[in-house]
Structures are given as C-alpha cells and as structure tokens.
Scaffold this motif. Sequence first.
Motif, PDB file in Angstrom:
ATOM      1  N   PHE A   1       0.858  -1.184   0.000  1.00 42.46           N
ATOM      2  CA  PHE A   1       0.000   0.000   0.000  1.00 42.46           C
ATOM      3  C   PHE A   1       0.898   1.240   0.000  1.00 42.46           C
ATOM      4  O   PHE A   1       1.759   1.409   0.868  1.00 42.46           O
ATOM      5  N   GLY A   2       0.724   2.091  -1.029  1.00 40.08           N
ATOM      6  CA  GLY A   2       1.590   3.247  -1.181  1.00 40.08           C
ATOM      7  C   GLY A   2       1.544   4.186   0.010  1.00 40.08           C
ATOM      8  O   GLY A   2       0.498   4.396   0.626  1.00 40.08           O
TER       9      GLY A   2
ATOM     10  N   GLN B   1      -1.801   6.679  -6.612  1.00 37.58           N
ATOM     11  CA  GLN B   1      -2.438   7.024  -7.882  1.00 37.58           C
ATOM     12  C   GLN B   1      -1.701   6.381  -9.061  1.00 37.58           C
ATOM     13  O   GLN B   1      -2.327   5.885 -10.007  1.00 37.58           O
ATOM     14  N   MET B   2      -0.370   6.374  -9.007  1.00 38.74           N
ATOM     15  CA  MET B   2       0.404   5.737 -10.063  1.00 38.74           C
ATOM     16  C   MET B   2       0.149   4.236 -10.096  1.00 38.74           C
ATOM     17  O   MET B   2       0.016   3.635 -11.169  1.00 38.74           O
ATOM     18  N   SER B   3       0.071   3.618  -8.911  1.00 34.17           N
ATOM     19  CA  SER B   3      -0.214   2.186  -8.842  1.00 34.17           C
ATOM     20  C   SER B   3      -1.588   1.881  -9.409  1.00 34.17           C
ATOM     21  O   SER B   3      -1.780   0.903 -10.140  1.00 34.17           O
TER      22      SER B   3
ATOM     23  N   LYS C   1      -4.940  -0.318 -13.757  1.00 33.43           N
ATOM     24  CA  LYS C   1      -6.056  -0.085 -14.664  1.00 33.43           C
ATOM     25  C   LYS C   1      -5.645  -0.336 -16.109  1.00 33.43           C
ATOM     26  O   LYS C   1      -6.367  -0.992 -16.873  1.00 33.43           O
ATOM     27  N   ASP C   2      -4.456   0.180 -16.502  1.00 30.80           N
ATOM     28  CA  ASP C   2      -3.969  -0.034 -17.857  1.00 30.80           C
ATOM     29  C   ASP C   2      -3.744  -1.521 -18.129  1.00 30.80           C
ATOM     30  O   ASP C   2      -4.048  -2.028 -19.221  1.00 30.80           O
ATOM     31  N   ALA C   3      -3.188  -2.231 -17.138  1.00 34.21           N
ATOM     32  CA  ALA C   3      -2.949  -3.662 -17.316  1.00 34.21           C
ATOM     33  C   ALA C   3      -4.260  -4.426 -17.475  1.00 34.21           C
ATOM     34  O   ALA C   3      -4.368  -5.346 -18.285  1.00 34.21           O
TER      35      ALA C   3
END
Length: 436
Positions: free
Chosen positions: A402-403, A410-412, A417-419
């Motif tokens: 967990f960031g 947000q980057m994670s 999402k893209d994957a």
Amino acid sequence: MNMDVSQLFSSERLTGGSLAGILLLMYMPLGVLLTVLRIFIGAHVLLISCILPRASLLRRIVLRVMNLFLGLVISHEGLENRDPAAKVIVANHISVFDHVTIGLVVPSIVPNVWSLPTYVTWAMGYTEMGARDGRTTLLRNLKKHFATSNVPIASLPEGAMTNGQVGMLKFSTWPFDLGEPIQPIILTVRRPFLGVHVESLGSSLWKDIFWFLFVPFTRFHVRLLPSQRKLGSESLDDYSRRVQSLMAQELGTQITPFTSADKAEYIKRSYVYQPEATRPQPVPQQTTPSPPSQGASSTTGSPNSTQQGDSAARTDAENDQLCMMVQQVKEVLPHVAEATIRTDLGITNCVDTTITNILEGCVSVVPPDSPERIEQKELGGACAPPPSTPSPSSLKFSSPTFGKSSKTRQMSYKERKDALLFNARRHYMEKHGLTA
C-alpha cells in the motif's frame, strides 16, 4: 443440433414446483441446524487436510468419513483404468467441490487458475502455480512440479461450471500442453428430495457452499476413463477435442463451441445489461405534419406543442443513453475516437456489436500493436515504436504494498487499470481469433 448457451446452466437454484417449495420450507429449521454444525465440522476437515500428507491413504480415509458428515457422499468406478504415468487429470466442472471429490479418489493437487484471494485459495485447497503471471509461467512451474513429485495435478479445463446435463464448454488447451499423458475423469452429481440445483447462474462461491451445507446430502459419482496420449501429428486443439469427445460420449452430452468467457458474457447480458425492449427507441417522425389549427394558442397546451415537448424529452433520454454507451466502449477501447464510436453506435445501438466491429476492422480504425505483432516486426527487422499498452508480464491487478503517498497510490492505480484494460482487449482478440 443447434444449442443455446443458456441451456448449459441452471437459471434458478430451486426446481420442482410448489411441492418442492413446501418441502424446503418444512426442512428449513433442520437445514439451518445442519449448516451450523457442518461449519464446525468443516473447520476440522480443513485442519486435517492441511496436516496429513496429500498422498496418504489415511488422509483419504479420514476425510471421506468426515465428508459424510458434511453431506458429501462419494462413489467411484473405473479405478482399474488409473494410469500411474498419467500426471494430468482432466475432469468436467459441475460444482465448487469437484477438486475435493477428485482428490478423495485420486490424490492430486489443483493449480489455482482463477483470480481468487489468497485466503480463498488456501481454504479451497488450490495451489499457487503462477497462473496470474501468464500461461508460460504456469506451464513452467507445473513441469518443475512433475520433475520433483509423483502427485498428479487435477484440472477443470472448461473453466466454468455447467449443469452437466446438456453440453460441455470448450476445453482450454493448457493441460494438454504439458507433454504428459491425460487421465480423463467424468463427474456426475445428484441432490434428491428438495430439488436444489448444485449450481445456479450468477451464484457466488459462498452461496454454493451454503447450499452444500444446508441440504441433507449431495451424491458425487467419479468415473475414471482410460488414459490418453497425444498422437504424433495431432495439434493441441485436436488432442483436447478428442479427449473431450470421449468424455462427452460417456456423459451423454455434447461438445459446444462456447467457452467460459461466453458464460460470463451471458451473465452480463442477463443480469447487467438492460433488455433491448427497455432501451429508449427512436421516435418515428411524421414526414408530412399537418399545420396547427388557426385557433390554437401556444400557451394553451395544443396537441402539437405537447408532441414537441415529448419528442424533446425522448431525444434527451436517447442522447444520455448514447453517451453512456460511448463511455462503455471507450473503457474497453480508449484509443478509438469518440466520434467514430458514436457514429457506429448510431447504426448498431449495441455496445458489444460496436466493439466487435472495431476489433474486426469493420470500422476504419488502426488498432494498437499486440505483443505478438511487435515480436513479428522485431524478427522481421522492422523498427516500430513501442506500444503504449503494458506488457503481459505486468498484468498483476493487485498491488503487493500500500503506497505511502497519494501520488504513489495514484500511479499504482493507473498501472493496474492499464494492465486490466490491456488484458481484456487481448483476451477478446484471442477469443475471436483476431490479430492486430
């Protein structure tokens, strides 16, 4: 014989009409008591299954006796067909406890090829073999297992449950790509008295388990068929189809072209999408409208003004519906221009048809290069810019940590999402045999 995908599944949990409903109502107090008792027994069964060695005869005897108290009655035949050299077991998929049933007759492990949480994987007795990292990783880990252990693996290549009465879903070919002999096993199941189906379309894992604990008992029958080996000139598809044809013949069912993805699509259409009849329909316009009456006033609510107001309201509803459909297509195909999507939706009025048209090239859009296409270009010496989509190795939809900052989280989220979108597009194109 033409078969519809809906025939492969039970649309309702309960069957048998009003008489079965009355019997179920009378049985309910006893069923609730059995459920509570079996939850405690199930905890002990889980503990014993973790302590005793998987290939131990004592383990199978103890668990089969304890499973009787859980309401799982298991019978078997055809043990003379058991081939010790066959390290891959292939069975039809009719319930959430198929792997348990197989393991109590033939000791085996089940690789987790579903996207299940870790605690569910452990509780259901699945074994992590790296399926989330792709087929190549899964096959490599399974071959390592075969090199160090004689315990076979049990696979359910249909990928989704059916009612086991009409037809079988098309087999996935990964169990046949391991280079090992195949041991086919066919499963049948019965639930007498109350008329409660073992599986139900759209049901969750926990609901299926609840009904196993609630009903008096569920009878499984396991039948081993002669082992099969790949012929020299046989492709994986032909090999899997030959084995499935043998199993379907013994079950008295048919092989269908439907896959587990078709079942998911059917559930989505049945329970998520609105039926076509409920969608707003275009309002037919009168080509030669009659002029308004001379004595009619715009402030008195004349029929023409009322029709214009209704038409405007319906047009707004249609625009809202169209915008929502455009957004659904954009979530799957974000590289396609909104104007292109809107134009095709105006013709099809269907999200799935528009996506299919775009992917099949019926709409003039240049699709992004897939990893296979990029590899072909590299082998052919062509230089192409790298795709903006993530690589298959990054298809992990859960973050290991967990960031600590909102920017990191947000980057994670964006990477996952893209994957996910990339995997959905690739799966869709593989399903329909499309190439970019």
